[in-house]
Write an enzyme that holds these catalytic residues in place. Structure first.
Site, PDB file in Angstrom:
ATOM      1  N   ASP A  62       0.962  -1.350   0.140  1.00  0.00           N
ATOM      2  CA  ASP A  62       0.001  -0.083   0.095  1.00  0.00           C
ATOM      3  C   ASP A  62       0.848   1.364  -0.105  1.00  0.00           C
ATOM      4  O   ASP A  62       1.509   1.433   1.055  1.00  0.00           O
ATOM      5  CB  ASP A  62      -0.815  -0.064   1.258  1.00  0.00           C
ATOM      6  CG  ASP A  62      -1.978   0.993   1.301  1.00  0.00           C
ATOM      7  OD1 ASP A  62      -2.671   1.192   0.377  1.00  0.00           O
ATOM      8  OD2 ASP A  62      -2.025   1.807   2.355  1.00  0.00           O
ATOM      9  N   THR A  95      -2.996   5.508  -3.996  1.00  0.00           N
ATOM     10  CA  THR A  95      -1.900   6.333  -3.675  1.00  0.00           C
ATOM     11  C   THR A  95      -0.498   6.106  -4.266  1.00  0.00           C
ATOM     12  O   THR A  95       0.361   7.081  -4.611  1.00  0.00           O
ATOM     13  CB  THR A  95      -1.650   5.992  -2.109  1.00  0.00           C
ATOM     14  OG1 THR A  95      -1.509   4.504  -1.923  1.00  0.00           O
ATOM     15  CG2 THR A  95      -2.697   6.397  -1.181  1.00  0.00           C
ATOM     16  N   THR A  96      -0.409   4.826  -4.919  1.00  0.00           N
ATOM     17  CA  THR A  96       0.818   4.514  -5.498  1.00  0.00           C
ATOM     18  C   THR A  96       0.925   5.247  -6.916  1.00  0.00           C
ATOM     19  O   THR A  96       1.851   5.946  -7.490  1.00  0.00           O
ATOM     20  CB  THR A  96       1.021   2.946  -5.924  1.00  0.00           C
ATOM     21  OG1 THR A  96       0.825   2.476  -4.511  1.00  0.00           O
ATOM     22  CG2 THR A  96       2.584   2.793  -6.329  1.00  0.00           C
ATOM     23  N   ASP A 391      -9.431  -0.331   1.145  1.00  0.00           N
ATOM     24  CA  ASP A 391      -9.552   0.077  -0.436  1.00  0.00           C
ATOM     25  C   ASP A 391     -10.534   0.047  -1.328  1.00  0.00           C
ATOM     26  O   ASP A 391     -10.954   0.858  -1.874  1.00  0.00           O
ATOM     27  CB  ASP A 391      -8.047  -0.439  -1.285  1.00  0.00           C
ATOM     28  CG  ASP A 391      -6.823   0.238  -1.044  1.00  0.00           C
ATOM     29  OD1 ASP A 391      -6.662   1.214   0.113  1.00  0.00           O
ATOM     30  OD2 ASP A 391      -5.842  -0.258  -1.350  1.00  0.00           O
TER      31      ASP A 391
HETATM   32  P1  ADP Z   1      -2.536   2.076  -6.135  1.00  0.00           P
HETATM   33  O1  ADP Z   1      -1.816   2.319  -4.668  1.00  0.00           O
HETATM   34  O2  ADP Z   1      -2.281   3.229  -7.018  1.00  0.00           O
HETATM   35  O3  ADP Z   1      -4.114   1.990  -5.940  1.00  0.00           O
HETATM   36  P2  ADP Z   1      -2.362  -0.724  -6.866  1.00  0.00           P
HETATM   37  O4  ADP Z   1      -1.091  -1.501  -6.296  1.00  0.00           O
HETATM   38  O5  ADP Z   1      -3.666  -0.821  -6.201  1.00  0.00           O
HETATM   39  O6  ADP Z   1      -1.691   0.826  -6.601  1.00  0.00           O
HETATM   40  O7  ADP Z   1      -2.459  -0.647  -8.351  1.00  0.00           O
HETATM   41  C1  ADP Z   1      -3.333  -0.175  -9.133  1.00  0.00           C
HETATM   42  C2  ADP Z   1      -3.382  -0.342 -10.615  1.00  0.00           C
HETATM   43  O8  ADP Z   1      -3.365  -1.787 -10.891  1.00  0.00           O
HETATM   44  C3  ADP Z   1      -4.204   0.576 -11.335  1.00  0.00           C
HETATM   45  O9  ADP Z   1      -3.550   1.118 -12.437  1.00  0.00           O
HETATM   46  C4  ADP Z   1      -5.079  -0.822 -11.858  1.00  0.00           C
HETATM   47  O10 ADP Z   1      -5.862  -0.335 -13.011  1.00  0.00           O
HETATM   48  C5  ADP Z   1      -4.237  -1.752 -11.960  1.00  0.00           C
HETATM   49  N1  ADP Z   1      -4.918  -3.027 -11.848  1.00  0.00           N
HETATM   50  C6  ADP Z   1      -5.633  -3.479 -10.773  1.00  0.00           C
HETATM   51  N2  ADP Z   1      -6.196  -4.822 -11.023  1.00  0.00           N
HETATM   52  C7  ADP Z   1      -5.905  -5.238 -12.306  1.00  0.00           C
HETATM   53  C8  ADP Z   1      -5.987  -6.338 -13.234  1.00  0.00           C
HETATM   54  N3  ADP Z   1      -6.744  -7.430 -12.611  1.00  0.00           N
HETATM   55  N4  ADP Z   1      -5.304  -5.998 -14.416  1.00  0.00           N
HETATM   56  C9  ADP Z   1      -4.457  -5.153 -14.746  1.00  0.00           C
HETATM   57  N5  ADP Z   1      -4.376  -4.054 -13.988  1.00  0.00           N
HETATM   58  C10 ADP Z   1      -5.026  -4.015 -12.823  1.00  0.00           C
HETATM   59 MG    MG Z   2      -5.103   0.140  -5.219  1.00  0.00          MG
END
Ligand code: ADP
Ligand code: MG
Length: 543
Positions: A62, A95-96, A391
């Site tokens: 996270d 956030t990332t 989240d």
């Molecule tokens: P953040 O802290 O930004 O939410 P995450 O580690 O949750 O970071 O990653 C979010 C990213 O992962 C987003 O760009 C989202 O569209 C992508 N994502 C989530 N699920 C999938 C999936 N099944 N396939 C491809 N990308 C995904």
């Molecule tokens: Mg996320």
């Protein structure tokens, strides 16, 4: 006149960097922060293990948790951490993403600085592009309502993909959607979700799939008297934020007692008053009493005798949630308690949670506050599941509130990049370069998703762009199969707000950092200057 004498305007020990050096140093620090969290992005992102000063371990991917725990010192880096915090506060997810975009915007700005484009021109171009981005995102977004259960569930699952909750994400997604739907309210034609109305409680030692949603509130308190029932069905609940006690002599007034009969009279008097208090409570017809303050032993005795379940010293925040769950009114004056103040619940019950006794106020009818019990085998697992569920709740709430969602997996970023580039072409001069740089920066998301999945980012991006040129608006990256996919159809769906907020704060911080050309750090009483230790180019001590 001693013309060659150096002039000092700052205190001894303070440091100063100016111009290019200040800019480079700040950009380098911001990029470092982005670099740190980059590997965690997306379903195939890695986790980080953080060991704090007392040796406690956190395993997470996270973004905001990582950055908060890292205790970053560099002033510009701290500004990037603020972006993550804002994102967390505003949306609760993404956030990332926000941090990575901020880092990329600054990296691309650096290239323009190298071409001697003035920072204010870049800042202006970035602002134009950021405004356009908001517009484009709103245009391409799809509509949802609180009834679009299927879409909302996909939003919840997308939020949890790749997190500690992976094993039970279907189940947890259902709970998250149910919880949000339960607490959503319509105010002046608008849907409002207050995520505080969803209380999350953690429970170790059980499988994540045993997590459950309580239609009511769980509080970490046991009943005050063992003579009280353990379970009350058809609960009629009185909420009090006043003590069920006789006010003890708060002032210094002393009571002079000269012989034993007087003492007895005094005690009798006190007992009579307590009995009256108990009778007032009993007269309301309540069979459950939940008190924010204390309950005297004598009152406890009378309540127990009537078969009333009572709890004391409950947190204010829990009292408010109880009021929303049971439709009770919190009473502050014992003299004024009335039947109409009572709330209701199907069951009030004392239950074991680990080695503690908890009170569950559950099966409420249409509660406006609920409790999600998150379970997991060990502390580290439950903690990470909790972050994932938060989240999911944040994302589902954001989707319901704004009624708009977009596809993830890089789809919205590639589409955005394409449309901002088109916008750039309508501009002229140096700003055009800045807007283009902004458009390029959007591609960092699909590129990072590809990299983290061990895919070739260049191939993937080329493929994605060609799909978007063919008007496949939601073409995104299937990180598991290593090819492009219609991300909407694949069910990778996120609230629009994640993207608009991330881009807004990333652009703002980039602009802010670009405009800084002078960093002055005062000395911190003998401990040396509060300047970042590492910088690029000429350090202040070389000036
Ligand atoms: P953040 O802290 O930004 O939410 P995450 O580690 O949750 O970071 O990653 C979010 C990213 O992962 C987003 O760009 C989202 O569209 C992508 N994502 C989530 N699920 C999938 C999936 N099944 N396939 C491809 N990308 C995904
Ligand atoms: Mg996320």
């Amino acid at each position: 006149m001693a013309q060659n004498q150096p002039i000092f305007i700052l205190a001894e020990g303070s440091q100063r960097t100016t111009g290019r050096d200040a800019q480079r140093n700040n950009i380098a620090a911001a990029k470092l922060v982005a670099e740190t969290v980059r590997t965690t992005l997306g379903p195939k992102g890695m986790d980080k293990m953080i060991v704090d000063s007392v040796g406690d371990i956190i395993v997470t991917n996270d973004g905001v948790t990582i950055l908060e725990e890292m205790q970053i010192e560099h002033p510009a880096a701290k500004m990037i951490v603020e972006v993550a915090k804002t994102q967390e506060a505003q949306v609760g997810d993404g956030t990332t993403t926000a941090v990575i975009i901020a880092g990329e915007l600054l990296k691309n700005a650096e290239n323009l600085l190298d071409k001697d484009i003035h920072p204010t021109v870049i800042a202006k171009g970035y602002r134009l592009a950021a405004e356009r981005a908001q517009k484009v995102l709103n245009e391409i977004a799809e509509s949802v309502t609180e009834k679009s259960e299927d879409v909302l569930k996909k939003v919840a699952i997308t939020a949890m993909t790749g997190k500690g909750a992976e094993a039970a994400k279907e189940h947890l997604a259902n709970l998250a959607v149910k919880a949000v739907k339960q607490v959503v309210e319509r105010e002046e034609g608008k849907l409002v979700v207050n995520t505080d109305d969803i209380k999350i409680e953690k429970r170790e030692g059980k499988g994540t799939d045993e997590s459950e949603l309580i239609q009511g509130i769980a509080i970490d308190k046991e009943r005050v008297h063992s003579g009280m029932p353990k379970v009350v069905k058809g609960a009629k609940i009185l909420l009090l934020d006043v003590a069920l006690e006789v006010k003890t002599t708060e002032t210094d007034a002393k009571i002079q007692i000269n012989d034993p009969t007087q003492m007895q009279a005094f005690l009798d008097q006190e007992e009579r008053m307590l009995k009256e208090i108990a009778q007032k409570v009993i007269a309301t017809g309540a069979n459950v009493v939940i008190c924010q303050k204390g309950i005297d032993d004598v009152v406890q005795y009378y309540l127990a005798k009537e078969g009333i379940y009572a709890v004391r010293r409950v947190k204010k925040s829990d009292m408010d949630k109880l009021a929303r769950a049971t439709s009770a009114r919190i009473v502050s004056n014992i003299k004024e308690i009335a039947k109409a103040d009572l709330g209701s619940a199907g069951t009030v019950e004392e239950e074991h949670i680990g080695d503690e006794q908890w009170t569950f106020v559950k099966d409420c009818k249409n509660p406006k506050a609920v409790t999600l019990i998150v379970t997991g085998g060990t502390k580290h697992v439950v903690d990470e599941v909790e972050r994932a569920v938060k989240d999911a709740i944040g994302d589902v709430s954001a989707a319901v509130k704004d009624g708009k969602v977009v596809a993830g997996a890089g789809a919205s970023e590639v589409e955005l990049s394409k449309r901002i580039r088109e916008f750039a072409n309508s501009l002229s001069g140096r700003e055009q370069l800045a807007v283009q740089a902004f458009a390029d920066a959007m591609e960092i998301i699909p590129r990072t998703l590809a990299e983290n999945a061990g895919l070739d980012p260049i191939d993937m991006l080329t493929e994605l762009k060609s799909q978007h040129d063919k008007k496949v608006k939601w073409a995104g990256l299937d990180v598991f199969k290593g090819k492009t996919v219609d991300a909407w159809k694949a069910g990778v769906i996120e609230p629009l707000k994640i993207k608009t907020q991330a881009i807004k704060s990333a652009a703002e911080v980039a602009e802010l950092i670009l405009r800084i050309d002078d960093v002055i750090a005062g000395s911190t009483d003998g401990k040396g200057p509060a300047m970042p230790p590492h910088g690029s180019g000429m350090g202040p001590d070389m000036m």
